[in-house]
Write a protein that holds these residues in place. Structure first.
Motif, short mmCIF file in Angstrom:
data_model
loop_
_atom_site.label_atom_id
_atom_site.label_comp_id
_atom_site.label_asym_id
_atom_site.label_seq_id
_atom_site.Cartn_x
_atom_site.Cartn_y
_atom_site.Cartn_z
N GLY A 1 0.75 -1.13 0.19
CA GLY A 1 -0.19 0.08 0.04
C GLY A 1 0.89 1.20 -0.05
N VAL A 2 1.97 1.26 0.89
CA VAL A 2 2.84 2.46 0.79
C VAL A 2 3.37 2.80 -0.61
CG1 VAL A 2 4.83 3.47 2.00
CG2 VAL A 2 3.12 2.20 3.30
N VAL A 3 3.70 1.54 -1.12
CA VAL A 3 4.41 1.70 -2.44
C VAL A 3 3.67 2.30 -3.46
CG1 VAL A 3 5.63 0.30 -4.33
CG2 VAL A 3 6.36 -0.17 -2.01
N ALA A 4 2.43 1.66 -3.59
CA ALA A 4 1.03 2.08 -4.41
C ALA A 4 0.83 3.68 -4.22
CB ALA A 4 0.04 1.25 -4.27
N THR A 5 0.80 3.95 -2.96
CA THR A 5 0.58 5.43 -2.70
C THR A 5 1.70 6.42 -2.99
OG1 THR A 5 -0.59 4.73 -0.59
CG2 THR A 5 -0.39 6.99 -0.81
N ALA A 6 2.94 5.98 -2.88
CA ALA A 6 3.95 6.74 -3.30
C ALA A 6 4.03 6.76 -4.72
CB ALA A 6 5.38 5.83 -3.05
N ALA A 7 3.86 5.97 -5.56
CA ALA A 7 3.62 5.71 -6.70
C ALA A 7 2.58 6.62 -7.37
CB ALA A 7 3.40 4.42 -7.59
N LEU A 8 1.21 6.45 -6.79
CA LEU A 8 0.38 7.55 -7.16
C LEU A 8 0.74 9.04 -6.84
CD1 LEU A 8 -2.66 7.80 -7.92
CD2 LEU A 8 -3.32 7.75 -5.25
N GLY A 9 1.31 9.21 -5.66
CA GLY A 9 1.68 10.49 -5.39
C GLY A 9 2.80 11.12 -6.38
N ALA A 10 3.69 10.13 -6.99
CA ALA A 10 4.68 10.68 -8.11
C ALA A 10 4.10 10.86 -9.36
CB ALA A 10 5.75 9.46 -8.20
N ALA A 11 2.99 10.02 -9.67
CA ALA A 11 2.50 10.23 -10.91
C ALA A 11 1.46 11.42 -10.62
CB ALA A 11 1.39 9.11 -11.03
N LEU A 12 0.84 12.00 -9.59
CA LEU A 12 0.02 13.22 -9.61
C LEU A 12 0.99 14.19 -9.75
CD1 LEU A 12 -2.37 12.02 -6.76
CD2 LEU A 12 -2.92 12.74 -9.17
N LEU A 13 2.35 14.23 -9.14
CA LEU A 13 3.19 15.36 -9.32
C LEU A 13 3.60 15.26 -10.77
CD1 LEU A 13 5.35 14.84 -6.19
CD2 LEU A 13 4.04 16.87 -6.81
N ALA A 14 3.78 14.23 -11.35
CA ALA A 14 4.51 14.58 -12.55
C ALA A 14 3.20 14.85 -13.73
CB ALA A 14 5.04 12.99 -13.11
N LEU A 15 1.91 14.60 -13.36
CA LEU A 15 0.86 14.92 -14.25
C LEU A 15 1.13 16.19 -15.16
CD1 LEU A 15 -2.47 13.61 -14.01
CD2 LEU A 15 -2.62 16.01 -13.82
N PRO A 16 1.12 17.18 -14.59
CA PRO A 16 1.37 18.49 -15.62
C PRO A 16 2.20 18.42 -16.71
CG PRO A 16 1.21 19.18 -13.24
CD PRO A 16 1.39 17.82 -13.23
N LEU A 17 3.26 17.43 -16.53
CA LEU A 17 4.41 17.13 -17.69
C LEU A 17 3.30 16.71 -18.85
CD1 LEU A 17 7.14 15.72 -15.61
CD2 LEU A 17 6.84 17.93 -16.26
N ALA A 18 2.25 16.03 -18.43
CA ALA A 18 1.56 15.50 -19.83
C ALA A 18 0.63 16.49 -20.20
CB ALA A 18 1.03 14.25 -19.31
N GLY A 19 0.64 17.69 -19.43
CA GLY A 19 -0.32 18.90 -19.83
C GLY A 19 -0.31 19.22 -21.32
N GLN A 20 0.79 19.07 -21.96
CA GLN A 20 0.83 19.42 -23.44
C GLN A 20 0.03 18.52 -24.23
OE1 GLN A 20 2.26 22.06 -24.88
NE2 GLN A 20 2.85 22.67 -23.01
N ALA A 21 0.06 17.19 -23.99
CA ALA A 21 -0.66 16.13 -24.85
C ALA A 21 -2.18 16.19 -24.13
CB ALA A 21 0.03 14.77 -24.69
N PHE A 22 -2.36 16.38 -22.86
CA PHE A 22 -3.83 16.37 -22.15
C PHE A 22 -3.96 17.69 -21.71
CE2 PHE A 22 -1.82 12.11 -22.50
CZ PHE A 22 -2.57 11.36 -23.36
N PRO A 23 -4.19 18.79 -22.50
CA PRO A 23 -4.45 19.83 -21.59
C PRO A 23 -5.50 19.77 -20.49
CG PRO A 23 -5.11 20.08 -23.73
CD PRO A 23 -4.36 18.61 -23.71
N TYR A 24 -6.36 19.13 -20.78
CA TYR A 24 -7.68 19.09 -19.82
C TYR A 24 -7.51 18.32 -18.63
CZ TYR A 24 -12.68 18.06 -18.59
OH TYR A 24 -13.60 18.03 -17.92
#
Lengths: 638, 397, 272
Positions: free
Chosen positions: A325-348
């Motif tokens: 669970g801790v690993v999954a949460t950390a992974a989710l957190g990292a993904a959420l932090l990185a999310l705006p990087l995908a902003g160019q491809a998925f602006p919405y």
């Protein structure tokens, strides 16, 4: 003047019959099955539509009068059958699940029936024929009083008398009364409980439809009737006393008469300003309900109800996350932090994620009191709205900088939570739910009418974040940080002594009180904490949208919160997070995918309800328990 | 139907062969379709018709036009998200739509924040072009103030002293009532307002309201109720004799959306604003009516006019601007002339409000249906305050 | 013996019915006092006035010389009174040890701590209490999975958590099998004797009462009609008339004869 009031009292009597018919079926259904049936208003609506169509078809076949009255009776019968269908296909499968879960299913039924009505009858209002033989008016007290209203005045008491006979003179009545007092007793009597539930659902739905159909000459059939009437129905049931038929009539009478008198008083001069009492009709029933619940929680003619022992399995003890669970949460957190990087491809994506994160905090704060506290708030939007309006008022009214307004706005919600919670935590179960709903409606009506401060029904605009957070990416990170910290804090509190104390008060108030735990105080504090975080969600919402309106407080938003928590699973800690994410995403996706997104969303919820009767997370956890290898099971136990 | 569509597509290909290289112009549209289907279904048919006509004649600036339409879930919060989606994901160049006032206002403010051009199609609240107006937002439909002002001269002509007012309890109703009182008082200083009833929107207790109005013994009534509330009010008031020998001035009640459900019970002789589609014999309306009925096989409602004219306004604006660039569109809409089924109108430079008008007339029943008679068109320009007064009503851009 | 609990002139009326009238008695530390009587005798009312769930109309309840009548249950608990209920009241959503920790958290005034991990607080003390009631091995199981007899033991552990001077047990063996009953009562007896706790309990099962009580009070129609050692009560003529006349004792005694005999011997062998 005096005869004017007498005339208004007559109007009130006609209104009382309508309200009574609307609510009495709900009272029966709740009394016997303990289901909070949101679809009851839909039955009323469908009853009116069906009666309209039947009247159209039958008019050429039968005589005018015969066609009219036949269509009303047939409509009640048809909707009764619809009630049977709903009970058999949906509710029967989920009686043994955590309390209130059935609410989710009935909410889905509301969505499906709304779109079904739209598909069948179209979007236009449909005004039915006048009642043959009762088209005119009679002279009473020097006023024209419609004959049909006179007829309605007698219908309510007549149905009341028939139901009284049914309850007192038949075996079915004995069973219904027994079940209302003690559900387990019916099982002990050797009665097939499932059959009784089906029957009561049919009867309740038919009564709602009868109420709707009888409105044929008075009100056009329209698609807003379902949610437009359900609030009134609940108020009448609660004020009268759950399961009390005469209580329902008494409550309907009181509310209808108060409304009629409000219209009768009209505009008066108060301190030089003109105030129209008719404006009070927006909320007067909820004021009555709040007063009754505080003074006499079980309603005017109801009896205090024994604790309903839950049919569901007890909640599992909470455990800290395992490594996975801790690993999954950390992974989710990292993904959420990185999310705006995908902003160019998925602006919405960033935009949607902001709303989604806010929904997560909204639902998690409700779960905080609803799950561990056992307090089912039906008015959680009040604190969301107080936070949102607090932010707007601090920003616009006091001209605070955005950051300060955002920080201070949750305190407005906290104040509301402390005030309303003080009353609410003294009640439990559905009474608490209804009192929170009443408070939310009162807040809503104040915000809706207080033009100078809240902008009235139009709301307030220009509530944008400061330059620092103006970009969507910056605001996303702000939201992510605050929501992440809040969700963590709420979770941490549940693992802290305070969270344990809340659960202790829920599990066994008797044991808690006799080991030094002041349950009311603990739950009050829990209510306040939840409202504080909910207010933060509201404030984030306001700055995310740039504008707010009374909808942020409306009962629809409170229902959304309930749906999100129940969908994820009220007995799990991550349930509200998953539920709110799934609900927000589903809705956003379906609105774009189809015109009939309501029905689709309704079906999706029904599927989830039937597949995961403990909510999504609860269901997945249970499946994992069954499937995981024995070795893992042994380790888990350690 | 299918062949028609193919033909349209074929024509579009032929005429805009050169445009194929270019991406189409993307227009975002959002409205409360699920919450207000009665008005917005015809509205959608209106702009779809206009869109087909525009593309059939070669599109705009040599480019095809696409509309991405969305439901806003009937609340401002979701509407702002949907607008954001239209702008960011769907790359809409401009957006239009809106029906409910609070959503309209939220979108107005969104347009300002995101610097996007927004044409508010339906919402009536005065605030969109006045108190909360901004340079990014234009509005098509005549406002609450305008429609009320169109009725006041007729109300004053009645020379009735005691008036009763009934309106739904939210901003539209409140502001219509306030405007009516203010303008009528100015036109007829001896007027008295003897009763004011403000039932909750969509939940009028018609019997009690009608009796309370009757008990005040007014000489005339000003009504702002609409939709289901109106139907209840009319039926109850007729049965109880409220309207006997008592003139009624009523906002929007002549619109087919609200008059048609009343069928043969439509009130007789009410002074209303509305849309008598069956009798407008101007060439521009005749052409629209024929095209609309051919395309949709039903008669238009006022929503159809609004939808059609919104799309045509955007087309005219984009043509004039020669671009979909926001700043150029803002400039182009200043004084933009648009031909609509109601005739030519102008987007006023001082407040971005169009001068679209409305028909004022009397209700009556003909062939078992409620219709308007003795109607005349009131140009919106004639009821709007002049440029100088308007500037006082509106924050500087 | 100094009186741990001193009850004087306790009265309670419900709508004109005298539920409890002028009840007075004393209880010493380390003593097991049973309160018995036919249904409706006023046992529960009396009990609830002592534990704080009801306020008496008049009379006094003194704990170690301090007046506690009319105070809420949670205050009375803080003064050193532990409780068990007729239907075991535990926290179903917690583990066994957490149930006990909960009482310890309350005892240490830590209920409103928002950040510390509750599961780590007072765990060893809670485990000791569980070991004392024979549940040390099951500390981390969910409470909801325990058999009823074990739940009663959890309750006992919870009740001992605040190191009470007085233990109030409402029908401690209700709903249990005869063998379990005696085992639980024996355990209770051992624990309270060891810790010098006074116990007041009501009980329907006469074999339990006569096997484990040091002293017995008999209530009838709200009045105390007899009080004394088990043997004396058994022979009391008035008690026989109003209570045992129902034939209840005879039946119960016969049904549970072997168990009670065994328990009785053991009880006799225990500390005085």
């Amino acid at each position: 003047m005096l005869s004017g009031f007498a005339g208004q009292l007559l109007n009130g009597l006609a209104g009382a019959s309508t309200l009574f018919l609307l609510a009495v079926g709900l009272s029966l259904i709740f009394g016997v099955t303990r289901i909070v049936n949101f679809a009851h208003g839909s039955m009323f609506m469908v009853g009116l539509y069906v009666a309209y169509s039947l009247a159209q078809w039958l008019a050429p076949l039968a005589g005018g009068a015969a066609a009219f009255w036949l269509s009303i009776l047939l409509s009640a019968a048809a909707v009764g059958a619809l009630g049977v269908l709903v009970e058999l296909l949906v509710l029967r499968r989920i009686y043994r699940v955590p309390e209130l879960f059935q609410l989710l299913a009935t909410f889905a039924v509301v969505l499906v029936l709304r779109d079904a009505a739209l598909a069948i009858w179209g979007p236009d209002d449909l005004l039915g024929p006048k009642a043959p033989g009762m088209k005119g008016a009679v002279q009473i007290l020097g006023r024209q009083f419609p004959q049909y209203d006179l007829f309605l005045i007698f219908v309510g008491p007549a149905v009341l008398a028939l139901l009284w006979l049914l309850l007192r003179r038949t075996r079915l009545g004995v069973l219904i009364r027994a079940a209302t007092q003690d559900r387990e007793m019916v099982g002990a009597l050797g009665v097939n409980q499932a059959w009784l539930f089906t029957g009561i659902f049919a009867l309740g739905s038919a009564l709602a439809a009868l109420g709707g159909a009888l409105q044929l000459p008075r009100e056009p059939a329209n698609l807003g009737l379902d949610l437009g009437t359900i609030g009134d129905a609940f108020v009448v049931v609660v004020v009268g006393g759950m399961g009390s038929i005469p209580g329902a009539y008494l409550a309907a009478l009181i509310i209808a008469e108060i409304k009629a008198v409000c219209y009768g008083i009209g505009a008066v001069q108060v301190f030089g300003a003109s105030f129209s009492f008719s404006k009070l009709t927006l909320v007067v029933e909820f004021i009555v309900m709040a007063a009754v619940l505080i003074w006499r929680p079980w309603g005017l003619l109801g009896k205090p109800q024994g604790m309903v022992r839950g049919a569901a399995a007890a909640e599992a003890p909470i455990r800290p996350m395992r490594r996975a669970g801790v690993v999954a949460t950390a992974a989710l957190g990292a993904a959420l932090l990185a999310l705006p990087l995908a902003g160019q491809a998925f602006p919405y994506l960033t935009v949607l994620m902001i709303d989604l994160l806010i929904a997560v905090l909204f639902a998690t704060s409700l779960h905080f009191i609803m799950g561990p506290g056992g307090m089912h708030s039906f008015g959680h939007a009040a604190y969301f709205g107080l936070g949102a309006y607090g932010a707007a008022a601090l920003l616009k009214g006091l001209a605070l900088p955005m950051e300060l307004a955002l920080a201070a706005a949750p305190l407005v919600a906290l104040a509301g939570g402390l005030l309303f919670g003080w009353f609410a935590v003294r009640l439990s179960g559905v009474y608490l739910a209804m009192l929170t709903l009443a408070f939310a409606q009162i807040v809503w009506s104040i915000v809706y009418q207080w033009d100078e401060v809240t902008g009235g029904s139009n709301g307030m605009v220009g509530i944008w974040p400061s330059a620092r957070f103006a970009s969507k990416t910056a605001y996303y990170y702000l939201t992510l940080a605050l929501v992440g910290a809040s969700v963590f804090a709420l979770r941490r509190m549940l693992f802290a002594p305070f969270g344990y104390a809340m659960r202790a008060g829920r599990d066994s108030p008797l044991r808690a009180e006799s080991t030094g735990i002041g349950v009311i105080g603990v739950h009050w504090a829990g209510f306040a904490i939840a409202s504080l975080f909910c207010g933060l969600a509201g404030a984030l919402y306001a700055f995310g949208k740039g504008s707010i309106s009374p909808e942020t407080i409306h009962v629809g938003r409170s229902i959304d919160a309930l749906v999100m928590v129940l969908l994820g699973g009220v007995q799990t800690l991550s349930g509200p997070i998953v539920g709110s994410a799934v609900f927000t995403w589903l809705q956003d996706w379906m609105i774009r995918a189809t015109d009939y997104w309501r029905a689709l969303l309704g079906f999706a919820i029904l599927v989830l309800v039937l597949a995961f009767p403990q909510g999504i997370v609860g269901g997945l956890a249970a499946a994992w328990e069954r499937w995981r290898p024995p070795a893992a099971a042994a380790e888990g136990r350690r | 139907m299918k062949t028609r569509l193919l033909a349209t597509l074929f024509a579009a290909c032929l005429f805009s062969a050169g445009a194929q290289a270019q991406a189409p112009i993307r227009i975002g549209e959002l409205n409360s379709y699920k919450a207000q289907p009665g008005f917005l279904d015809p509205y959608k048919k209106g702009w779809e018709l206009a869109l087909e006509e525009i593309n059939a004649s070669g599109g705009l600036l040599g480019r095809k036009v696409e509309v991405v339409s969305r439901d806003d879930n009937g609340n401002p919060g979701d509407a702002v998200r949907v607008a954001e989606e239209l702008v960011s994901r769907e790359k809409a160049d401009v957006i239009f739509g809106g029906f409910l006032s609070h959503i309209g206002l939220a979108l107005t403010d969104f347009a300002k924040q995101r610097k996007v051009f927004f044409l508010a199609a339906e919402p009536l609240t005065d605030k969109i072009t006045w108190q909360n107006g901004n340079r990014y937002t234009d509005r098509l439909r005549p406002t609450t103030y305008m429609q009320t002002a169109m009725l006041v001269p007729e109300a004053a002509k009645l020379k009735k002293k005691r008036w009763a007012i009934v309106y739904p309890n939210y901003e539209y109703g409140q502001s219509a009532a306030a405007t009516f009182k203010q303008l009528l008082k100015a036109a007829q200083p001896d007027v008295e307002f003897v009763a004011e009833q403000a039932p909750a929107l969509g939940r009028v207790d018609a019997g009690a309201v009608v009796q309370a109005l009757a008990d005040a013994k007014p000489d005339a009534i000003f009504n702002v109720l609409f939709a289901g509330d109106l139907a209840k009010f009319v039926r109850e008031g007729t049965t109880r004799g409220l309207f006997k020998d008592r003139p009624v001035v009523s906002l929007l009640s002549g619109e087919p959306e609200y008059l048609d459900p009343l069928k043969d019970e439509a009130p007789e002789g009410w002074i209303v604003t509305g849309y008598p589609w069956y009798g407008i014999d101007t060439p521009e309306h005749k052409r629209f009516l024929a095209a609309y009925q051919k395309r949709w096989n039903e008669y238009p409602r006022l929503g159809s006019i609004v939808g059609y004219s919104s799309m045509m306004s955007l087309a005219a604006g984009i043509r004039k601007a020669g671009s979909t660039d926001t700043e150029r569109l803002i400039a182009a809409f200043k004084g933009l002339k648009v031909d609509t089924p109601f005739g030519p109108m102008v987007y006023r430079p001082e407040d971005n409000q169009s001068t679209m008008g409305a028909y004022v007339g009397l209700t009556t029943v003909r062939d078992g249906k409620g219709v308007m008679k003795d109607y005349y068109y009131v140009d919106g320009a004639s009821v709007l305050p002049n440029a100088e007064e308007t500037r006082k009503l509106r924050p500087a851009d | 013996m100094t009186a741990l609990l001193k009850v004087q002139g306790l009265r309670k009326t419900f709508g004109g019915v005298h539920a409890v009238e002028d009840v007075s008695f004393e209880l010493a530390s380390g003593e097991l006092l049973a309160m018995i009587g036919p249904n409706g005798a006023g046992k529960s009312t009396c009990f609830n006035m002592i534990n704080g769930q009801l306020a008496p109309d008049s009379g006094s309840v003194a704990l170690g010389g301090r007046e506690i009548a009319g105070r809420p249950p949670r205050e009375i608990w803080r003064l050193g009174v532990g409780r068990t209920f007729q239907v075991a009241a535990t926290y179903a959503s917690m583990t066994v040890v957490e149930n006990v920790q909960m009482a310890l958290l309350s005892l240490h005034g830590q209920l409103f701590r928002l950040w510390a991990r509750a599961a780590a607080l007072h765990r060893s003390e809670a485990l000791e209490l569980l070991a004392a009631v024979g549940l040390g091995q099951r500390a981390d199981e969910p409470c909801s999975t325990l058999a009823y007899g074990d739940l009663k033991r959890v309750e006992l552990a919870i009740a001992l958590a605040n190191r009470p001077a007085l233990l109030l047990m409402d029908e401690p063996t209700a709903g249990m099998a005869p063998l379990e009953r005696n085992a639980l009562m024996q355990l209770t007896r051992d624990l309270v004797k060891e810790r010098g706790i006074g116990v007041l309990f009501t009980e329907h099962s006469m074999d339990v009462v006569f096997a484990h009580a040091d002293r017995i009070m008999v209530l009838a129609r709200g009045r105390l009609i007899a009080e004394g050692a088990p043997a004396a009560i058994r022979d009391d003529r008035q008690v026989r008339e109003v209570y045992f006349g129902s034939g209840r004792l005879v039946r119960t005694a016969h049904a549970a004869a072997p168990g009670s005999a065994a328990a009785g011997t053991r009880a006799a062998a225990g500390p005085p």
